[in-house]
Scaffold this motif. Structure first.
Motif, short mmCIF file in Angstrom:
data_model
loop_
_atom_site.label_atom_id
_atom_site.label_comp_id
_atom_site.label_asym_id
_atom_site.label_seq_id
_atom_site.Cartn_x
_atom_site.Cartn_y
_atom_site.Cartn_z
N ARG A 31 19.16 1.34 81.60
CA ARG A 31 20.11 1.54 82.69
C ARG A 31 21.53 1.34 82.18
NH1 ARG A 31 17.57 3.78 86.72
NH2 ARG A 31 19.52 3.40 87.79
N PRO A 32 22.52 1.94 82.83
CA PRO A 32 23.91 1.69 82.43
C PRO A 32 24.27 0.22 82.66
CG PRO A 32 23.75 3.62 83.88
CD PRO A 32 22.41 2.94 83.89
N PRO A 33 24.92 -0.42 81.68
CA PRO A 33 25.27 -1.84 81.82
C PRO A 33 26.07 -2.17 83.08
CG PRO A 33 25.63 -1.14 79.57
CD PRO A 33 25.30 0.10 80.37
N VAL A 34 26.99 -1.29 83.46
CA VAL A 34 27.83 -1.58 84.63
C VAL A 34 27.00 -1.56 85.91
CG1 VAL A 34 29.87 -0.82 85.94
CG2 VAL A 34 29.91 -0.78 83.45
N GLU A 35 25.97 -0.71 85.95
CA GLU A 35 25.07 -0.67 87.11
C GLU A 35 24.26 -1.97 87.20
OE1 GLU A 35 20.97 1.61 87.63
OE2 GLU A 35 22.67 3.00 87.67
N VAL A 36 23.73 -2.42 86.07
CA VAL A 36 22.97 -3.68 86.04
C VAL A 36 23.89 -4.84 86.40
CG1 VAL A 36 21.65 -5.26 84.57
CG2 VAL A 36 21.27 -2.79 84.41
N ALA A 63 30.36 -1.54 77.64
CA ALA A 63 29.97 -0.27 78.25
C ALA A 63 31.01 0.82 77.95
CB ALA A 63 29.80 -0.44 79.75
N ALA A 64 32.28 0.48 78.04
CA ALA A 64 33.35 1.46 77.83
C ALA A 64 33.43 1.94 76.38
CB ALA A 64 34.69 0.88 78.26
N HIS A 65 33.08 1.07 75.45
CA HIS A 65 33.23 1.39 74.03
C HIS A 65 31.88 1.42 73.29
CE1 HIS A 65 37.55 0.84 74.51
NE2 HIS A 65 37.29 -0.29 75.12
N LEU A 66 30.79 1.61 74.03
CA LEU A 66 29.45 1.48 73.45
C LEU A 66 29.23 2.38 72.23
CD1 LEU A 66 26.76 -0.01 73.67
CD2 LEU A 66 25.96 1.83 75.17
N ASP A 67 29.66 3.63 72.31
CA ASP A 67 29.43 4.54 71.18
C ASP A 67 30.12 4.03 69.92
OD1 ASP A 67 27.88 6.16 72.78
OD2 ASP A 67 29.48 7.62 73.17
N ARG A 68 31.37 3.62 70.04
CA ARG A 68 32.13 3.11 68.88
C ARG A 68 31.53 1.81 68.36
NH1 ARG A 68 34.21 3.45 64.29
NH2 ARG A 68 36.09 2.29 63.85
N ILE A 69 31.17 0.91 69.27
CA ILE A 69 30.57 -0.37 68.89
C ILE A 69 29.25 -0.14 68.16
CG2 ILE A 69 29.48 -2.45 69.83
CD1 ILE A 69 31.75 -2.43 72.00
N ASP A 70 28.39 0.69 68.72
CA ASP A 70 27.10 0.96 68.09
C ASP A 70 27.26 1.67 66.75
OD1 ASP A 70 25.71 -0.32 70.09
OD2 ASP A 70 24.82 1.51 70.93
N GLU A 71 28.24 2.56 66.65
CA GLU A 71 28.51 3.25 65.38
C GLU A 71 28.88 2.23 64.29
OE1 GLU A 71 32.32 5.71 63.79
OE2 GLU A 71 31.47 6.41 65.68
N LEU A 72 29.74 1.26 64.63
CA LEU A 72 30.12 0.23 63.66
C LEU A 72 28.93 -0.64 63.28
CD1 LEU A 72 33.62 -0.94 64.89
CD2 LEU A 72 33.07 -0.01 62.64
N ILE A 73 28.18 -1.08 64.26
CA ILE A 73 27.02 -1.94 63.97
C ILE A 73 26.04 -1.19 63.07
CG2 ILE A 73 25.00 -3.10 64.97
CD1 ILE A 73 26.79 -3.59 67.50
#
Length: 144
Positions: A31-36, A63-73
């Protein structure tokens, strides 16, 4: 013999723990984090704790930066994919990277040590060392 008084968990650590709870649930349920987060906040009795605002800012930031955060991780997790990481570790890393990149008021060493400490309490024996390494490399990258 008198019992030692319980140590109070610092407010920001409580906020990180709450953010972890929300991100963990969102991750497991797809689920989207903001929804949870919205459902999570509804379940908290009033008056709500002061640290809730920081927890909300962490979840919203991840949630706003998930793609960038996951890319770095993913790029700094040598030999690991995001999918292979324990859910707790993946989300602790997301919170810490959010703090490293988007919360100038949090010292990098604090963001890393808080993630490591929560991993020590809640995840595998290898998790603290794993997170310390990956977050240290990301902090070095971010400070350039």
């Amino acid at each position: 013999m008198a019992e030692a008084p319980k140590q109070q968990m610092p407010a920001r650590r409580k906020a990180r723990k709450r953010a972890l709870d929300v991100l963990y649930e969102a991750d497991l349920r797809g689920r989207p984090p903001v929804e949870v987060l919205a459902g999570y906040i509804e379940r908290i009795e009033k008056p709500r704790p002061e640290h809730l605002g920081y927890a909300v800012s962490l979840v919203e930031g991840v949630a706003a930066h998930l793609d960038r955060i996951d890319e770095l991780i993913a790029s700094y997790a040598e030999g690991w994919t995001l999918e292979r990481m324990p859910v707790i570790d993946r989300n602790l890393a997301r919170i810490a990277v959010c703090e490293l990149l988007y919360h100038d008021d949090i010292d990098d060493a604090v963001a890393i040590s808080e993630a490591v400490e929560l991993a020590r309490q809640m995840s595998t024996d290898d998790s603290p060392r794993f997170l310390n390494g990956i977050l240290g490399r990301i902090a070095d990258y971010a400070s350039r």
